[in-house]
Design an enzyme around this catalytic site. Structure first.
Site, PDB file in Angstrom:
ATOM      1  N   ASN A   7       0.813  -1.156  -0.091  1.00  0.00           N
ATOM      2  CA  ASN A   7       0.142   0.174  -0.028  1.00  0.00           C
ATOM      3  C   ASN A   7       0.994   1.315   0.031  1.00  0.00           C
ATOM      4  O   ASN A   7       1.442   1.888   0.920  1.00  0.00           O
ATOM      5  CB  ASN A   7      -0.761  -0.063   1.411  1.00  0.00           C
ATOM      6  CG  ASN A   7      -1.913   1.037   1.124  1.00  0.00           C
ATOM      7  OD1 ASN A   7      -1.752   2.281   0.514  1.00  0.00           O
ATOM      8  ND2 ASN A   7      -2.621   1.152   2.309  1.00  0.00           N
ATOM      9  N   ARG A  90      -2.562  -2.121  -3.405  1.00  0.00           N
ATOM     10  CA  ARG A  90      -3.739  -1.096  -3.488  1.00  0.00           C
ATOM     11  C   ARG A  90      -3.627  -0.005  -4.252  1.00  0.00           C
ATOM     12  O   ARG A  90      -2.626   0.816  -4.379  1.00  0.00           O
ATOM     13  CB  ARG A  90      -3.763  -0.683  -1.725  1.00  0.00           C
ATOM     14  CG  ARG A  90      -4.963   0.251  -1.576  1.00  0.00           C
ATOM     15  CD  ARG A  90      -5.080   0.920  -0.345  1.00  0.00           C
ATOM     16  NE  ARG A  90      -6.069   1.752  -0.295  1.00  0.00           N
ATOM     17  CZ  ARG A  90      -6.260   2.833   0.373  1.00  0.00           C
ATOM     18  NH1 ARG A  90      -5.181   3.245   1.133  1.00  0.00           N
ATOM     19  NH2 ARG A  90      -7.316   3.551   0.552  1.00  0.00           N
ATOM     20  N   HIS A 179     -12.447   3.591  -0.067  1.00  0.00           N
ATOM     21  CA  HIS A 179     -12.510   2.548   0.902  1.00  0.00           C
ATOM     22  C   HIS A 179     -13.468   1.363   0.467  1.00  0.00           C
ATOM     23  O   HIS A 179     -13.776   0.643   1.207  1.00  0.00           O
ATOM     24  CB  HIS A 179     -13.290   3.007   2.118  1.00  0.00           C
ATOM     25  CG  HIS A 179     -12.294   4.049   2.922  1.00  0.00           C
ATOM     26  ND1 HIS A 179     -13.202   5.261   3.779  1.00  0.00           N
ATOM     27  CD2 HIS A 179     -11.219   4.368   3.088  1.00  0.00           C
ATOM     28  CE1 HIS A 179     -12.380   5.845   4.090  1.00  0.00           C
ATOM     29  NE2 HIS A 179     -10.855   5.535   3.879  1.00  0.00           N
ATOM     30  N   ARG A 240     -10.703  16.160   7.182  1.00  0.00           N
ATOM     31  CA  ARG A 240     -11.662  16.528   5.675  1.00  0.00           C
ATOM     32  C   ARG A 240     -12.867  16.969   6.187  1.00  0.00           C
ATOM     33  O   ARG A 240     -13.606  16.381   7.244  1.00  0.00           O
ATOM     34  CB  ARG A 240     -11.702  15.206   4.990  1.00  0.00           C
ATOM     35  CG  ARG A 240     -10.519  15.123   4.229  1.00  0.00           C
ATOM     36  CD  ARG A 240     -10.460  13.759   3.334  1.00  0.00           C
ATOM     37  NE  ARG A 240      -9.522  12.605   3.903  1.00  0.00           N
ATOM     38  CZ  ARG A 240      -9.609  11.487   3.371  1.00  0.00           C
ATOM     39  NH1 ARG A 240     -10.581  11.037   2.751  1.00  0.00           N
ATOM     40  NH2 ARG A 240      -8.562  10.702   3.950  1.00  0.00           N
ATOM     41  N   GLU A 383      -8.378  -4.882   5.293  1.00  0.00           N
ATOM     42  CA  GLU A 383      -8.148  -4.485   3.796  1.00  0.00           C
ATOM     43  C   GLU A 383      -7.055  -5.530   3.134  1.00  0.00           C
ATOM     44  O   GLU A 383      -7.062  -5.864   2.124  1.00  0.00           O
ATOM     45  CB  GLU A 383      -7.948  -3.181   3.496  1.00  0.00           C
ATOM     46  CG  GLU A 383      -9.038  -2.333   3.847  1.00  0.00           C
ATOM     47  CD  GLU A 383      -8.982  -0.854   4.193  1.00  0.00           C
ATOM     48  OE1 GLU A 383      -8.301  -0.598   5.124  1.00  0.00           O
ATOM     49  OE2 GLU A 383      -9.182   0.117   3.045  1.00  0.00           O
TER      50      GLU A 383
END
Ligand code: ADP
Length: 398
Positions: A7, A90, A179, A240, A383
């Protein structure tokens, strides 16, 4: 099969070595501050953890260190790099091209690079990670697992924005979500924990980490998600803002004399829990401040909970109800306070929290009362396992 999961972020490279036959994580680590001063490599499983401060000028250097830690020293997990049978990467943005994970060919790599226009912060580092792996392991099959794939099942009425249609035709402006690998994993697990067939279950998944997103998964397919063209939309997050009145953007740019990049930075890095509390993007610190009487910290918590609560309502409407709600990621898995606040007052909608179960820690678990019409679960996300599983399946099929 031994699968290396990579990742790659702009200045980081996270990895796990997973044996897909046993699901065992055999090595884990992260290179941080890659390409800047003070770079370090943190690696090793529980009880055998190490941190080396080493200069890394790029992802190639970082991967060299990763390979060294995998094949020698106290965290050695492989006799030789040849034992790695496949690498799973990823990748954030797969655009409209990849509804599933895919074997990385030259053409795919080119496409991922092209898609950087839609994900300028995320796709370029993934490309660097892929190229670095190819230079060390040219013969090993590599697979791209996209954050967006799971949401390619969305209907046009959901993924289109009510903007001039030409923006979609000319620039692919639409909702892609993010996601997805996490939402896919926890919705699958959620259905299993509920004892339902995945393709007959309606699950609302709440991924609440630093980045936060909610999804509606019906009959084994995503039907809606809160992130949009980019991962800025939807829920309030650590730094965010999530969904805001779009007119605020040009308005604030004019008022404050901000450039596009500055406005982007304000919304991505200076907003959310951090922006409101002025304390931190980390919920634990915000909570501590709120408990000490800081009103802005309390407001940040209240706003965050309200933002998630509203999405539960939206997705109940979208799916005509739900069988289960799943909480996952840092906040979703760990903050009993936030879960309780989000679910407060939803009893008449059939969501009845069990406060004792909610206070317990652990792995996959129910936190609703036994007779709650809609069951609520905590499912730790994984993940990396999903990436390893897809990589295994695609590599085997070659
Ligand atoms: P990322 O999106 O970077 O992977 P994580 O999923 O690790 O992030 O989530 C990070 C968030 O989880 C932070 O806001 C952190 O405060 C929160 N978190 C982690 N542990 C706890 C805890 N025990 N209580 C409350 N919040 C927690």
């Amino acid at each position: 099969m031994k699968v290396l999961v990579i990742n790659a972020g702009s200045s980081s490279l996270k990895y796990q070595l997973i044996d897909t036959d046993t699901q065992e994580v055999q090595a884990i680590g992260i290179c941080e501050r890659v390409g800047t001063d003070g770079s370090f490599h943190k690696y090793g499983l529980d009880g055998n953890e190490h941190t080396d401060e080493v200069p890394m000028k790029d992802h190639n250097d970082a991967l060299g260190l990763v390979i060294k830690a995998l094949t020698s020293g106290p965290t050695k997990a492989l006799d030789s790099l040849d034992e790695v049978e496949a690498v799973g990467h990823r990748v954030v943005q797969g655009g409209k091209f990849y509804p599933q994970s895919v074997l990385i060919t030259d053409e795919v790599l080119e496409k991922i690079e092209e898609l950087s226009t839609l994900a300028p912060l995320h796709n370029p580092p993934a490309v660097m990670g892929i190229k670095a792996c190819k230079s060390y392991m040219p013969e090993v099959p590599m697979v791209a697992v996209f954050d967006t794939s799971f949401f390619q099942t969305l209907d046009p009425k959901t993924y289109m924005y009510p903007l001039p249609y030409e923006l979609y035709e000319q620039h692919d402006i639409r909702k892609y979500g993010a996601h997805g690998t996490s939402h896919r994993y926890v919705s699958e697990r959620g259905a299993a924990v509920l004892g339902l067939d995945y393709d007959k279950a309606r699950i609302i998944t709440l991924h609440l980490g630093n980045g936060c997103s909610a999804s509606a998964v019906k009959n084994g397919e995503a039907v809606d998600t809160s992130m949009g063209l980019t991962p800025l939309d939807g829920l309030m997050m650590g730094t965010r803002c999530g969904a805001i009145d779009p007119a605020i953007v040009p308005f604030v740019m004019d008022l404050e004399g901000l450039s596009t990049a500055e406005m982007n930075n304000l919304m991505n890095k200076k907003s959310g829990l951090l922006g409101i509390s002025g304390v931190s993007n980390d919920l634990r610190s915000v909570q501590e401040a709120a408990e000490a009487g800081d009103e802005r910290a309390q407001l940040a918590i209240d706003m965050y909970a309200n933002s998630v609560k509203k999405y539960i309502g939206i997705y109940l409407a979208v799916m005509g109800g739900a069988d289960g709600i799943v909480f996952t990621a840092g906040i979703g898995e760990n903050s009993a306070m936030m879960r309780a606040k989000i679910l407060e007052g939803l009893e008449e909608l059939g969501i009845v929290l069990d406060s004792e179960k909610n206070a317990l820690r652990g792995g996959e678990r129910f936190i609703s009362q036994d007779d709650s019409p809609i069951k609520v679960m905590v499912i730790p996300t994984n993940e990396e396992y999903m990436i390893a599983r897809d990589t295994h399946d695609i590599a085997l099929a070659q």
